[in-house]
Motif scaffolding. Structure first.
Motif, short mmCIF file in Angstrom:
data_model
loop_
_atom_site.label_atom_id
_atom_site.label_comp_id
_atom_site.label_asym_id
_atom_site.label_seq_id
_atom_site.Cartn_x
_atom_site.Cartn_y
_atom_site.Cartn_z
N UNK A 1 -4.82 5.97 12.20
CA UNK A 1 -4.62 7.08 11.25
C UNK A 1 -3.14 7.34 10.99
N UNK A 2 -2.30 7.13 11.99
CA UNK A 2 -0.88 7.46 11.87
C UNK A 2 -0.02 6.21 11.93
N UNK A 3 1.10 6.27 11.24
CA UNK A 3 2.12 5.22 11.29
C UNK A 3 3.42 5.87 11.72
N UNK B 1 0.82 -1.21 0.00
CA UNK B 1 0.00 0.00 0.00
C UNK B 1 0.86 1.27 0.00
N UNK B 2 1.94 1.24 0.75
CA UNK B 2 2.89 2.36 0.73
C UNK B 2 4.23 1.88 1.26
N UNK C 1 6.10 12.18 5.23
CA UNK C 1 6.25 11.86 6.64
C UNK C 1 6.89 13.04 7.35
N UNK C 2 6.49 13.26 8.59
CA UNK C 2 7.15 14.26 9.44
C UNK C 2 8.26 13.54 10.18
N UNK D 1 0.83 10.48 8.23
CA UNK D 1 -0.62 10.54 8.35
C UNK D 1 -1.21 9.74 7.20
N UNK D 2 -1.69 8.55 7.49
CA UNK D 2 -2.19 7.64 6.46
C UNK D 2 -3.49 8.12 5.83
N UNK D 3 -4.20 9.02 6.50
CA UNK D 3 -5.46 9.53 5.94
C UNK D 3 -5.20 10.43 4.74
N UNK D 4 -3.97 10.88 4.56
CA UNK D 4 -3.61 11.73 3.42
C UNK D 4 -3.17 10.92 2.20
N UNK D 5 -3.23 9.60 2.30
CA UNK D 5 -2.90 8.74 1.18
C UNK D 5 -1.45 8.28 1.19
#
Length: 107
Positions: A66-68, A47-48, A90-91, A81-85
């Motif tokens: 929501x976050x990884x 997925x990413x 990444x921060x 933030x996985x909700x952003x696709x």
């Protein structure tokens, strides 16, 4: 070749994140419904993928999913933030001390 050194299940059990010695943090679709005939997307599909540039010590989903976060051997903590696709940036925060070997989400 690299070894997977950390895994984390998404809270809804549809995704699995891995961290490895080649510096990659990957998220795979492991939804059992995708094992049925004509799955969409296929079971185990990537997925990413994030290339951290350093050995990944720990990967972990937030309690909401929501976050990884992934913590690396170069003393960095990265949060996506996985909700952003899958293409979201990444921060990253770098610690000046020794690297973190594990982490925890606090509510």
């Amino acid at each position: 070749k690299a070894s997977v050194v950390s895994v984390s299940w998404h809270p809804n059990s549809e995704f699995l994140a891995t961290g490895s010695t080649d510096g990659r943090c990957c998220v795979y679709n492991v939804n059992e419904e995708s094992m049925l005939p004509d799955p969409s997307p296929p079971f185990g599909e990537l997925q990413c993928m994030e290339d951290s540039g350093a050995w990944v010590n720990t990967v972990m989903f937030s309690t909401s999913g929501r976050y990884l976060a992934y913590l690396t051997q170069d003393s960095s903590v990265s949060i996506k933030d996985l909700s952003e696709g899958p293409q979201a940036q990444s921060s990253k925060v770098r610690w000046k001390g020794l690297p973190f070997l594990t982490g925890a989400w606090l509510n």
